[in-house]
Design a protein around this motif. Sequence first.
Motif, PDB file in Angstrom:
ATOM      1  N   THR A  29      -2.734 -11.902   9.236  1.00 52.71           N
ATOM      2  CA  THR A  29      -2.948 -12.174   7.937  1.00 52.71           C
ATOM      3  C   THR A  29      -1.946 -11.467   7.048  1.00 52.71           C
ATOM      4  OG1 THR A  29      -5.493 -12.212   8.398  1.00 52.71           O
ATOM      5  CG2 THR A  29      -4.929 -11.978   6.270  1.00 52.71           C
ATOM      6  N   LEU A  30      -1.611 -10.307   7.251  1.00 49.86           N
ATOM      7  CA  LEU A  30      -0.487  -9.476   6.511  1.00 49.86           C
ATOM      8  C   LEU A  30       0.835 -10.043   6.634  1.00 49.86           C
ATOM      9  CD1 LEU A  30      -1.928  -6.026   6.349  1.00 49.86           C
ATOM     10  CD2 LEU A  30      -2.086  -7.807   4.665  1.00 49.86           C
ATOM     11  N   LYS A  31       1.189 -10.698   8.036  1.00 53.15           N
ATOM     12  CA  LYS A  31       2.486 -11.086   8.230  1.00 53.15           C
ATOM     13  C   LYS A  31       2.965 -12.040   7.258  1.00 53.15           C
ATOM     14  CE  LYS A  31       5.503 -12.650  11.931  1.00 53.15           C
ATOM     15  NZ  LYS A  31       5.269 -13.270  13.320  1.00 53.15           N
ATOM     16  N   PRO A  32       2.523 -12.881   6.368  1.00 56.26           N
ATOM     17  CA  PRO A  32       3.296 -13.754   5.506  1.00 56.26           C
ATOM     18  C   PRO A  32       3.488 -12.825   4.356  1.00 56.26           C
ATOM     19  CG  PRO A  32       1.298 -14.903   6.210  1.00 56.26           C
ATOM     20  CD  PRO A  32       1.283 -13.636   6.781  1.00 56.26           C
ATOM     21  N   PHE A  33       2.897 -11.836   3.987  1.00 59.57           N
ATOM     22  CA  PHE A  33       3.048 -10.866   3.260  1.00 59.57           C
ATOM     23  C   PHE A  33       4.474  -9.876   3.269  1.00 59.57           C
ATOM     24  CE2 PHE A  33      -1.207 -12.392   2.610  1.00 59.57           C
ATOM     25  CZ  PHE A  33      -1.132 -12.902   1.145  1.00 59.57           C
ATOM     26  N   ARG A  34       4.747  -9.770   4.615  1.00 66.13           N
ATOM     27  CA  ARG A  34       5.485  -8.816   5.001  1.00 66.13           C
ATOM     28  C   ARG A  34       5.008  -7.187   4.888  1.00 66.13           C
ATOM     29  NH1 ARG A  34      10.858  -9.960   2.268  1.00 66.13           N
ATOM     30  NH2 ARG A  34      11.817  -8.425   4.093  1.00 66.13           N
ATOM     31  N   LEU A  35       3.937  -7.237   5.227  1.00 65.66           N
ATOM     32  CA  LEU A  35       3.273  -5.873   4.982  1.00 65.66           C
ATOM     33  C   LEU A  35       2.727  -5.626   6.400  1.00 65.66           C
ATOM     34  CD1 LEU A  35       1.238  -6.168   1.945  1.00 65.66           C
ATOM     35  CD2 LEU A  35       3.265  -4.836   2.057  1.00 65.66           C
ATOM     36  N   THR A  36       2.799  -4.131   6.742  1.00 67.84           N
ATOM     37  CA  THR A  36       2.055  -3.551   7.992  1.00 67.84           C
ATOM     38  C   THR A  36       0.707  -3.019   7.194  1.00 67.84           C
ATOM     39  OG1 THR A  36       2.899  -1.502   7.568  1.00 67.84           O
ATOM     40  CG2 THR A  36       4.056  -3.133   8.937  1.00 67.84           C
ATOM     41  N   PHE A  37      -0.360  -2.764   8.143  1.00 63.52           N
ATOM     42  CA  PHE A  37      -1.571  -2.255   7.692  1.00 63.52           C
ATOM     43  C   PHE A  37      -1.191  -1.023   6.884  1.00 63.52           C
ATOM     44  CE2 PHE A  37      -5.994  -0.533   7.964  1.00 63.52           C
ATOM     45  CZ  PHE A  37      -6.667  -1.367   7.073  1.00 63.52           C
ATOM     46  N   ALA A  38      -0.346   0.115   7.508  1.00 63.53           N
ATOM     47  CA  ALA A  38      -0.160   1.003   6.818  1.00 63.53           C
ATOM     48  C   ALA A  38       0.375   1.129   5.173  1.00 63.53           C
ATOM     49  CB  ALA A  38       0.872   1.927   7.681  1.00 63.53           C
ATOM     50  N   ARG A  39       1.294  -0.096   4.956  1.00 66.15           N
ATOM     51  CA  ARG A  39       1.765  -0.232   3.711  1.00 66.15           C
ATOM     52  C   ARG A  39       0.784  -0.783   3.034  1.00 66.15           C
ATOM     53  NH1 ARG A  39       7.465  -3.260   4.366  1.00 66.15           N
ATOM     54  NH2 ARG A  39       7.203  -3.298   2.054  1.00 66.15           N
ATOM     55  N   TYR A  40       0.163  -1.735   3.669  1.00 65.65           N
ATOM     56  CA  TYR A  40      -1.037  -2.363   2.680  1.00 65.65           C
ATOM     57  C   TYR A  40      -2.066  -1.377   2.077  1.00 65.65           C
ATOM     58  CZ  TYR A  40      -5.504  -4.556   1.374  1.00 65.65           C
ATOM     59  OH  TYR A  40      -6.844  -4.814   1.035  1.00 65.65           O
ATOM     60  N   HIS A  50      -0.338  11.455   8.729  1.00 65.87           N
ATOM     61  CA  HIS A  50       0.651  12.520   9.064  1.00 65.87           C
ATOM     62  C   HIS A  50       1.557  12.185   7.811  1.00 65.87           C
ATOM     63  CE1 HIS A  50       3.773  15.040  10.334  1.00 65.87           C
ATOM     64  NE2 HIS A  50       2.901  15.873  11.115  1.00 65.87           N
ATOM     65  N   PRO A  51       2.179  13.545   7.258  1.00 63.98           N
ATOM     66  CA  PRO A  51       2.864  13.237   5.955  1.00 63.98           C
ATOM     67  C   PRO A  51       4.400  12.656   6.372  1.00 63.98           C
ATOM     68  CG  PRO A  51       2.091  15.645   6.218  1.00 63.98           C
ATOM     69  CD  PRO A  51       1.615  14.748   7.321  1.00 63.98           C
ATOM     70  N   THR A  52       4.850  12.855   7.442  1.00 63.21           N
ATOM     71  CA  THR A  52       5.867  12.010   7.992  1.00 63.21           C
ATOM     72  C   THR A  52       5.721  10.501   7.894  1.00 63.21           C
ATOM     73  OG1 THR A  52       6.453  13.996   9.286  1.00 63.21           O
ATOM     74  CG2 THR A  52       8.017  11.833   9.592  1.00 63.21           C
ATOM     75  N   SER A  53       4.507  10.185   8.470  1.00 61.80           N
ATOM     76  CA  SER A  53       4.248   8.840   8.615  1.00 61.80           C
ATOM     77  C   SER A  53       4.213   8.012   7.011  1.00 61.80           C
ATOM     78  CB  SER A  53       2.926   8.286   9.286  1.00 61.80           C
ATOM     79  OG  SER A  53       3.120   8.721  10.688  1.00 61.80           O
ATOM     80  N   LEU A  54       3.603   8.986   6.071  1.00 64.33           N
ATOM     81  CA  LEU A  54       3.456   8.464   4.931  1.00 64.33           C
ATOM     82  C   LEU A  54       4.893   8.438   4.308  1.00 64.33           C
ATOM     83  CD1 LEU A  54       1.992   7.590   2.482  1.00 64.33           C
ATOM     84  CD2 LEU A  54       1.679   9.786   1.621  1.00 64.33           C
ATOM     85  N   SER A  55       5.729   9.235   4.474  1.00 67.97           N
ATOM     86  CA  SER A  55       7.056   9.341   3.804  1.00 67.97           C
ATOM     87  C   SER A  55       7.969   8.101   4.195  1.00 67.97           C
ATOM     88  CB  SER A  55       7.754  10.708   4.331  1.00 67.97           C
ATOM     89  OG  SER A  55       8.997  10.808   3.829  1.00 67.97           O
ATOM     90  N   SER A  56       7.602   7.779   5.544  1.00 70.64           N
ATOM     91  CA  SER A  56       8.421   6.717   5.930  1.00 70.64           C
ATOM     92  C   SER A  56       7.912   5.402   5.412  1.00 70.64           C
ATOM     93  CB  SER A  56       8.287   6.381   7.492  1.00 70.64           C
ATOM     94  OG  SER A  56       8.679   5.140   7.729  1.00 70.64           O
ATOM     95  N   THR A  57       6.701   5.392   5.205  1.00 66.43           N
ATOM     96  CA  THR A  57       5.906   4.154   4.656  1.00 66.43           C
ATOM     97  C   THR A  57       6.328   3.980   3.098  1.00 66.43           C
ATOM     98  OG1 THR A  57       4.085   4.294   6.023  1.00 66.43           O
ATOM     99  CG2 THR A  57       3.693   3.084   3.966  1.00 66.43           C
ATOM    100  N   ALA A  58       6.417   5.230   2.425  1.00 67.84           N
ATOM    101  CA  ALA A  58       6.711   5.302   0.847  1.00 67.84           C
ATOM    102  C   ALA A  58       8.149   4.706   0.874  1.00 67.84           C
ATOM    103  CB  ALA A  58       6.270   6.421   0.299  1.00 67.84           C
ATOM    104  N   GLU A  59       9.021   5.159   1.606  1.00 69.22           N
ATOM    105  CA  GLU A  59      10.404   4.788   1.546  1.00 69.22           C
ATOM    106  C   GLU A  59      10.470   3.341   1.724  1.00 69.22           C
ATOM    107  OE1 GLU A  59      12.912   6.851   4.328  1.00 69.22           O
ATOM    108  OE2 GLU A  59      12.141   8.840   3.665  1.00 69.22           O
ATOM    109  N   ARG A  60      10.083   2.667   2.661  1.00 68.90           N
ATOM    110  CA  ARG A  60       9.768   1.246   2.617  1.00 68.90           C
ATOM    111  C   ARG A  60       9.365   0.634   1.357  1.00 68.90           C
ATOM    112  NH1 ARG A  60       7.616   2.402   7.795  1.00 68.90           N
ATOM    113  NH2 ARG A  60       9.353   2.594   9.324  1.00 68.90           N
ATOM    114  N   LEU A  61       8.191   1.060   0.948  1.00 69.16           N
ATOM    115  CA  LEU A  61       7.599   0.668  -0.085  1.00 69.16           C
ATOM    116  C   LEU A  61       8.539   0.600  -1.435  1.00 69.16           C
ATOM    117  CD1 LEU A  61       4.118   1.555   0.298  1.00 69.16           C
ATOM    118  CD2 LEU A  61       4.898  -0.735   0.454  1.00 69.16           C
ATOM    119  N   VAL A  62       9.387   1.664  -1.634  1.00 74.25           N
ATOM    120  CA  VAL A  62      10.397   2.025  -2.637  1.00 74.25           C
ATOM    121  C   VAL A  62      11.594   1.049  -2.410  1.00 74.25           C
ATOM    122  CG1 VAL A  62      11.994   3.423  -3.798  1.00 74.25           C
ATOM    123  CG2 VAL A  62       9.543   4.233  -3.224  1.00 74.25           C
ATOM    124  N   ARG A  63      11.844   1.034  -1.345  1.00 73.13           N
ATOM    125  CA  ARG A  63      13.061   0.037  -0.719  1.00 73.13           C
ATOM    126  C   ARG A  63      12.686  -1.406  -1.258  1.00 73.13           C
ATOM    127  NH1 ARG A  63      13.318  -0.689   5.100  1.00 73.13           N
ATOM    128  NH2 ARG A  63      11.691  -2.554   4.389  1.00 73.13           N
TER     129      ARG A  63
END
Length: 177
Positions: A50-61, A87-100
Amino acid sequence: MANRPLPIDPLAEARRQWLAHGWTEAADGMAVVTSVMRAQQLLLARVDATLKPFRLTFARYEVLRLLAFTRTGSMPLSSIVARLQVHPTSLSSTAERLVRDGLALREPHPHDGRAALLSLTDAGRDLVSRATDALNDEVFSRPGLTSEDASDLVSIVARLRKNAGDFADPRPVPDPL
């Protein structure tokens, strides 16, 4: 994965094998763990599709949806870590992608120089709104269980999570004077 059902339930067969091998005390626990893990795979496949057309993973969503639920559209990264139990490292990676991707901004915290805020952009707010509509329509409104079974399952899993130390019951609030 095959689209046609298997002729037997492999998890029931695994439980039968546990019992046949004398692992009686572990058979129910093995069945619980493997059943929950398989259910997670099935649900995640539906969510991912369902999220694929939005180019989102569940973590990013989840991060976008959490930000969209706030009054200001922003939240300290440490609060996101705590709320989403990641984990903070996972969020940091997710946040970087959202910002990018222009869906969020990483900004300094106005009152704590050591902390950072993640803020939703207009594009992020629009995307998470559309993705939520799709998830509600294609997954959440039809999870594959009756409403009663869904409620029972949520209660059972909540007990498992609480017993594992995932959360505590809120303290009782006194009646107003």
